[in-house]
Scaffold this motif. Structure first.
Motif, PDB file in Angstrom:
ATOM      1  N   VAL A 183      37.347 -56.681  -9.800  1.00 36.17           N
ATOM      2  CA  VAL A 183      37.834 -57.947  -9.399  1.00 36.17           C
ATOM      3  C   VAL A 183      39.341 -58.449  -9.771  1.00 36.17           C
ATOM      4  O   VAL A 183      39.863 -58.837  -8.920  1.00 36.17           O
ATOM      5  CB  VAL A 183      36.785 -59.051 -10.138  1.00 36.17           C
ATOM      6  CG1 VAL A 183      37.386 -60.606  -9.880  1.00 36.17           C
ATOM      7  CG2 VAL A 183      35.472 -59.036  -9.729  1.00 36.17           C
ATOM      8  N   THR A 184      39.610 -58.005 -10.832  1.00 36.00           N
ATOM      9  CA  THR A 184      41.164 -58.504 -11.076  1.00 36.00           C
ATOM     10  C   THR A 184      42.053 -57.384 -10.385  1.00 36.00           C
ATOM     11  O   THR A 184      43.206 -57.769  -9.865  1.00 36.00           O
ATOM     12  CB  THR A 184      41.563 -58.177 -12.512  1.00 36.00           C
ATOM     13  OG1 THR A 184      41.033 -57.057 -13.004  1.00 36.00           O
ATOM     14  CG2 THR A 184      40.751 -59.276 -13.308  1.00 36.00           C
ATOM     15  N   GLU A 185      41.727 -56.142  -9.926  1.00 31.50           N
ATOM     16  CA  GLU A 185      42.640 -55.344  -9.172  1.00 31.50           C
ATOM     17  C   GLU A 185      42.924 -55.869  -7.903  1.00 31.50           C
ATOM     18  O   GLU A 185      44.040 -55.704  -7.390  1.00 31.50           O
ATOM     19  CB  GLU A 185      41.946 -53.889  -9.230  1.00 31.50           C
ATOM     20  CG  GLU A 185      42.838 -52.712  -8.342  1.00 31.50           C
ATOM     21  CD  GLU A 185      42.372 -51.382  -8.304  1.00 31.50           C
ATOM     22  OE1 GLU A 185      43.141 -50.482  -7.982  1.00 31.50           O
ATOM     23  OE2 GLU A 185      41.206 -51.401  -8.751  1.00 31.50           O
ATOM     24  N   LYS A 189      46.575 -56.558  -6.735  1.00 32.39           N
ATOM     25  CA  LYS A 189      47.337 -55.606  -5.599  1.00 32.39           C
ATOM     26  C   LYS A 189      47.593 -56.866  -4.618  1.00 32.39           C
ATOM     27  O   LYS A 189      48.911 -56.814  -3.785  1.00 32.39           O
ATOM     28  CB  LYS A 189      46.284 -54.778  -5.056  1.00 32.39           C
ATOM     29  CG  LYS A 189      46.159 -53.771  -5.890  1.00 32.39           C
ATOM     30  CD  LYS A 189      45.366 -52.409  -5.358  1.00 32.39           C
ATOM     31  CE  LYS A 189      45.663 -51.202  -6.122  1.00 32.39           C
ATOM     32  NZ  LYS A 189      44.772 -49.788  -5.549  1.00 32.39           N
ATOM     33  N   ASN A 190      47.067 -58.045  -4.469  1.00 29.84           N
ATOM     34  CA  ASN A 190      47.601 -59.011  -3.691  1.00 29.84           C
ATOM     35  C   ASN A 190      48.814 -59.750  -3.953  1.00 29.84           C
ATOM     36  O   ASN A 190      49.473 -59.646  -3.295  1.00 29.84           O
ATOM     37  CB  ASN A 190      46.276 -60.165  -3.606  1.00 29.84           C
ATOM     38  CG  ASN A 190      45.141 -59.512  -2.490  1.00 29.84           C
ATOM     39  OD1 ASN A 190      45.111 -58.668  -1.931  1.00 29.84           O
ATOM     40  ND2 ASN A 190      44.055 -60.454  -2.773  1.00 29.84           N
ATOM     41  N   THR A 193      51.447 -57.222  -3.570  1.00 28.03           N
ATOM     42  CA  THR A 193      51.599 -57.332  -2.032  1.00 28.03           C
ATOM     43  C   THR A 193      52.842 -58.327  -1.988  1.00 28.03           C
ATOM     44  O   THR A 193      53.879 -58.107  -1.035  1.00 28.03           O
ATOM     45  CB  THR A 193      51.018 -57.364  -1.100  1.00 28.03           C
ATOM     46  OG1 THR A 193      49.849 -56.111  -1.202  1.00 28.03           O
ATOM     47  CG2 THR A 193      51.129 -57.170   0.273  1.00 28.03           C
ATOM     48  N   ARG A 194      52.646 -59.655  -2.211  1.00 30.87           N
ATOM     49  CA  ARG A 194      53.405 -60.648  -1.957  1.00 30.87           C
ATOM     50  C   ARG A 194      54.743 -60.439  -2.752  1.00 30.87           C
ATOM     51  O   ARG A 194      55.600 -60.848  -2.265  1.00 30.87           O
ATOM     52  CB  ARG A 194      52.629 -61.904  -2.467  1.00 30.87           C
ATOM     53  CG  ARG A 194      53.399 -63.113  -2.352  1.00 30.87           C
ATOM     54  CD  ARG A 194      52.625 -64.480  -2.414  1.00 30.87           C
ATOM     55  NE  ARG A 194      51.339 -64.545  -1.724  1.00 30.87           N
ATOM     56  CZ  ARG A 194      51.605 -65.037  -0.393  1.00 30.87           C
ATOM     57  NH1 ARG A 194      52.521 -65.740  -0.236  1.00 30.87           N
ATOM     58  NH2 ARG A 194      50.406 -65.231   0.225  1.00 30.87           N
ATOM     59  N   LEU A 195      54.654 -60.101  -4.061  1.00 29.05           N
ATOM     60  CA  LEU A 195      55.792 -59.820  -4.731  1.00 29.05           C
ATOM     61  C   LEU A 195      56.922 -58.861  -4.096  1.00 29.05           C
ATOM     62  O   LEU A 195      58.115 -59.149  -3.875  1.00 29.05           O
ATOM     63  CB  LEU A 195      55.569 -59.444  -6.079  1.00 29.05           C
ATOM     64  CG  LEU A 195      56.565 -58.853  -7.087  1.00 29.05           C
ATOM     65  CD1 LEU A 195      57.522 -60.059  -7.339  1.00 29.05           C
ATOM     66  CD2 LEU A 195      56.131 -58.324  -8.454  1.00 29.05           C
ATOM     67  N   LEU A 196      56.456 -57.810  -3.642  1.00 31.40           N
ATOM     68  CA  LEU A 196      57.123 -56.702  -2.939  1.00 31.40           C
ATOM     69  C   LEU A 196      57.771 -57.232  -1.855  1.00 31.40           C
ATOM     70  O   LEU A 196      58.975 -57.121  -1.487  1.00 31.40           O
ATOM     71  CB  LEU A 196      56.333 -55.528  -2.509  1.00 31.40           C
ATOM     72  CG  LEU A 196      56.032 -54.553  -3.968  1.00 31.40           C
ATOM     73  CD1 LEU A 196      55.099 -53.688  -3.564  1.00 31.40           C
ATOM     74  CD2 LEU A 196      57.358 -54.070  -4.502  1.00 31.40           C
ATOM     75  N   LEU A 197      56.894 -58.249  -0.858  1.00 28.89           N
ATOM     76  CA  LEU A 197      57.476 -58.614   0.234  1.00 28.89           C
ATOM     77  C   LEU A 197      58.526 -59.617  -0.101  1.00 28.89           C
ATOM     78  O   LEU A 197      59.673 -59.670   0.565  1.00 28.89           O
ATOM     79  CB  LEU A 197      56.235 -59.293   1.198  1.00 28.89           C
ATOM     80  CG  LEU A 197      55.585 -58.596   1.989  1.00 28.89           C
ATOM     81  CD1 LEU A 197      54.198 -58.926   2.483  1.00 28.89           C
ATOM     82  CD2 LEU A 197      56.619 -57.516   3.023  1.00 28.89           C
TER      83      LEU A 197
END
Length: 409
Positions: A183-185, A189-190, A193-197
């Protein structure tokens, strides 16, 4: 008759029932929850309400943030929401980390347990244990939180009940970890994804991409203040200087010009070698004023950087900033399979031509007349005249900061 055997059976049944309820909640009841920290807070609270003496819990996650190695999510009794703390790169080399249960987990331990009521053992009485005792906690346990592809993070729980966690408390917690990991993974990862973008394309573009603007040609027309910045003489520098020195120079330069832009709400769309393209969305009423303030502060930061370089016997860095305002196409451009989220349009071209004109006029920052008319502080700019710009039909009114022509960069 309530015999010890019957009591044990009742306790085992209650634990099995609680385990099932927690698993159902984790795997089904959290589907609508976006944030990992909110799930972890609810997880700890549910356990405590069910009689498990969890008084403090943490999750330690490694991230891909440009400034932070990782984040700690902390919940303790009395907190309505999780407390977040970031950890800098290099912490794993410190004694704070090396003398900690986290180091044991990262070195392969599958569990670290410390009964805090027992006499301290100097060799393994880590600082965190002393802190937990001071909080009145009685027990501590840490496990690796295993994610896919061999990635592991850390989860910890501390108890406040005399005697700490019972064996079946620990068995229950351990049995819930695989579901907690799943559940936490997903949320982690979401967030990555937002952080990298956000890191590579900026927060506005990131939001549009995550909302589905991923096809070539997709985008919107927006009104924005556009800022183009370029470093002078970089080709010669890059050819003559050692690679590491060039990278250090660029990082100092981009820090000087980028931080004011971000501080005033601008969005840096891209770094182009030694250049930068940024916008200030005009859906914010004071966007042009913010862009003007950012340009002023970037100029001050570059002066400070050049003063520091002069003290070290290094040459000054020349640069130019062009600022315009207008409608731009904001979206995806590129090949079928490789896209760039950027802006295009005549207003961008004008900003780029203004940046080039700074070198001709020997000033550091130039603004278009259209921009000055939109900025509430535009009256503080000094007209320099009208100038023809390559690729622009009519000569353009150009303005600068009052002292720029005299003071230079």
């Amino acid at each position: 008759m309530n015999s010890p055997l019957h009591q044990d059976e009742t306790r085992r049944f209650a634990r099995a029932q609680l385990r099932g309820e927690m698993l159902d909640w984790l795997l089904a009841g959290t589907r609508g929850e976006r944030f990992l920290d909110d799930i972890f807070v609810a997880f700890c609270r549910r356990l405590r309400e069910a009689g498990i003496p969890v008084a403090r819990g943490t999750i330690h996650l490694r991230t891909h943030h440009p400034l932070w190695l990782g984040t700690r999510i902390l919940w303790r009794t009395g907190l309505e929401a999780a407390a977040l703390q970031n950890f800098e790169y290099g912490i794993v080399e410190t004694d704070q980390f090396k003398l900690s249960p986290a180091a044991e987990i990262f070195n392969g331990a599958e569990r670290v347990r410390k009964r805090l009521e027992e006499p301290a053992q100097p060799a393994t009485d880590y600082g965190i244990y002393r802190d937990l005792r001071a909080e009145g906690l009685t027990d501590y346990v840490a496990w690796p939180l295993h994610y896919t592809l061999g990635k592991s993070h850390i989860v910890t729980f501390s108890a406040d009940r005399p005697g700490g966690f019972a064996p079946d408390d620990l068995d229950l917690l351990a049995s819930l970890l695989p579901a907690l990991s799943v559940v936490t993974e997903v949320r982690h990862k979401n967030r990555l994804t937002r952080l990298l973008l956000d890191t590579y394309v900026g927060p506005h573009a990131s939001e549009m991409i995550l909302n589905g603007a991923t096809r070539r040609g997709s985008g919107v027309t927006v009104e924005a203040a556009i800022m183009v910045i370029d470093l002078r003489g970089f080709t010669e520098i890059s050819e003559l200087w050692p690679r590491d020195d060039v990278i250090a120079l660029l990082n100092d330069y981009f820090d000087a010009i980028s931080l004011p832009i971000e501080r005033h709400g601008g969005e840096i769309l891209k770094f182009m070698g030694d250049g930068l393209l940024a916008i200030f969305h005009l859906d914010t009423p004071a966007a042009c004023t913010a862009a003007q303030s950012a340009a002023l502060e970037a100029r001050a930061a570059m002066r400070a950087l050049n003063a520091a370089r002069a003290e070290r016997g290094q040459p000054r860095l020349g640069y130019g900033i062009g600022v315009n305002v207008g409608a731009v196409m904001y979206g995806n451009i590129g090949s079928r399979s490789r896209l760039d989220f950027t802006i295009i349009g005549p207003a961008v071209n004008v900003a780029a031509r203004l940046e080039s004109l700074t070198k001709v006029l020997d000033v550091s920052v130039l603004f278009s007349g259209a921009f000055a008319a939109r900025s509430s502080d535009g009256h503080q700019l000094v007209p320099l005249g009208t100038f023809p710009l390559r690729g622009v039909g009519d000569p353009l009114e150009v303005l600068a900061f009052p002292d720029d022509a005299e003071a230079g960069a």
